[in-house]
Design a protein around this motif. Structure first.
Motif, PDB file in Angstrom:
ATOM      1  N   VAL A   1       5.630   4.225 -10.019  1.00 49.83           N
ATOM      2  CA  VAL A   1       4.769   3.179 -10.043  1.00 49.83           C
ATOM      3  C   VAL A   1       3.850   3.529 -11.404  1.00 49.83           C
ATOM      4  O   VAL A   1       3.538   2.687 -12.096  1.00 49.83           O
ATOM      5  N   ASP A   2       3.732   4.720 -11.551  1.00 44.51           N
ATOM      6  CA  ASP A   2       2.881   5.237 -12.652  1.00 44.51           C
ATOM      7  C   ASP A   2       3.602   4.999 -13.926  1.00 44.51           C
ATOM      8  O   ASP A   2       3.031   4.772 -14.891  1.00 44.51           O
TER       9      ASP A   2
ATOM     10  N   ASP B   1       7.680   7.688  -5.336  1.00 42.55           N
ATOM     11  CA  ASP B   1       7.293   6.304  -5.343  1.00 42.55           C
ATOM     12  C   ASP B   1       6.146   6.131  -6.456  1.00 42.55           C
ATOM     13  O   ASP B   1       5.909   5.398  -6.967  1.00 42.55           O
ATOM     14  N   ASN B   2       5.213   7.137  -6.038  1.00 43.60           N
ATOM     15  CA  ASN B   2       4.216   7.101  -6.928  1.00 43.60           C
ATOM     16  C   ASN B   2       4.108   7.333  -8.280  1.00 43.60           C
ATOM     17  O   ASN B   2       3.808   6.705  -9.445  1.00 43.60           O
ATOM     18  N   LYS B   3       5.279   8.179  -8.621  1.00 45.13           N
ATOM     19  CA  LYS B   3       5.714   8.616 -10.098  1.00 45.13           C
ATOM     20  C   LYS B   3       6.444   7.273 -10.602  1.00 45.13           C
ATOM     21  O   LYS B   3       5.957   7.017 -11.711  1.00 45.13           O
TER      22      LYS B   3
ATOM     23  N   HIS C   1       1.037  -1.176   0.122  1.00 48.80           N
ATOM     24  CA  HIS C   1      -0.063   0.077  -0.214  1.00 48.80           C
ATOM     25  C   HIS C   1       0.775   1.384   0.010  1.00 48.80           C
ATOM     26  O   HIS C   1       1.403   1.728   1.203  1.00 48.80           O
ATOM     27  N   PRO C   2       0.976   1.961  -1.069  1.00 47.39           N
ATOM     28  CA  PRO C   2       1.817   3.049  -1.250  1.00 47.39           C
ATOM     29  C   PRO C   2       1.344   4.092  -0.481  1.00 47.39           C
ATOM     30  O   PRO C   2      -0.067   4.470  -0.434  1.00 47.39           O
ATOM     31  N   ASP C   3       2.211   5.188  -0.106  1.00 46.71           N
ATOM     32  CA  ASP C   3       1.795   6.194   0.544  1.00 46.71           C
ATOM     33  C   ASP C   3       1.205   7.323  -0.484  1.00 46.71           C
ATOM     34  O   ASP C   3       2.012   7.637  -1.324  1.00 46.71           O
ATOM     35  N   PRO C   4       0.073   7.735  -0.362  1.00 44.41           N
ATOM     36  CA  PRO C   4      -0.329   8.629  -1.392  1.00 44.41           C
ATOM     37  C   PRO C   4       0.386  10.121  -1.432  1.00 44.41           C
ATOM     38  O   PRO C   4       0.646  10.633  -2.471  1.00 44.41           O
ATOM     39  N   HIS C   5       1.137  10.284  -0.345  1.00 45.50           N
ATOM     40  CA  HIS C   5       1.871  11.681  -0.407  1.00 45.50           C
ATOM     41  C   HIS C   5       3.355  11.410  -0.578  1.00 45.50           C
ATOM     42  O   HIS C   5       4.041  12.339  -0.552  1.00 45.50           O
ATOM     43  N   ASN C   6       3.861  10.138  -1.096  1.00 43.69           N
ATOM     44  CA  ASN C   6       5.153  10.004  -1.480  1.00 43.69           C
ATOM     45  C   ASN C   6       5.134  10.107  -3.083  1.00 43.69           C
ATOM     46  O   ASN C   6       4.894   9.137  -3.573  1.00 43.69           O
ATOM     47  N   ILE C   7       5.398  11.208  -3.533  1.00 45.25           N
ATOM     48  CA  ILE C   7       5.422  11.774  -4.904  1.00 45.25           C
ATOM     49  C   ILE C   7       6.404  10.754  -5.862  1.00 45.25           C
ATOM     50  O   ILE C   7       5.930  10.227  -6.906  1.00 45.25           O
TER      51      ILE C   7
END
Length: 87
Positions: A70-71, A66-68, A58-64
């Motif tokens: 994954v995207d 990491d989310n980038k 479950h990635p942290d939505p505020h970890n920009i």
């Protein structure tokens, strides 16, 4: 004077010796029981080699960053499909 290092010969000797010792089932059982016994003597901090549990699934939505990452990984497969399969 010999200019060759002894490391390859030493490693070959250790390898051949271990193969000869572990060829019989009785010696393999002895080595395995010794390894289990030694592992029991080690403190838990040396045995615990698992992944830290805070980053699992479950990635942290505020970890920009990491989310980038994954995207970008998700978009690679979509772009590959669009370029190769649909054309």
């Amino acid at each position: 004077m010999n200019s060759r290092p002894l490391n390859p010969y030493l490693l070959a000797g250790v390898g051949i010796t271990s193969i000869l010792l572990l060829a019989s089932k009785n010696n393999r059982n002895k080595v395995q029981s010794l390894a289990v016994k030694m592992k029991g003597m080690l403190p838990d901090r040396f045995i615990n080699d698992t992944v830290p549990e805070e980053k699992l699934g479950h990635p942290d939505p505020h970890n920009i960053e990491d989310n980038k990452m994954v995207d970008e990984g998700a978009m690679y497969s979509v772009n590959y499909y669009n370029e190769t399969v649909q054309q």
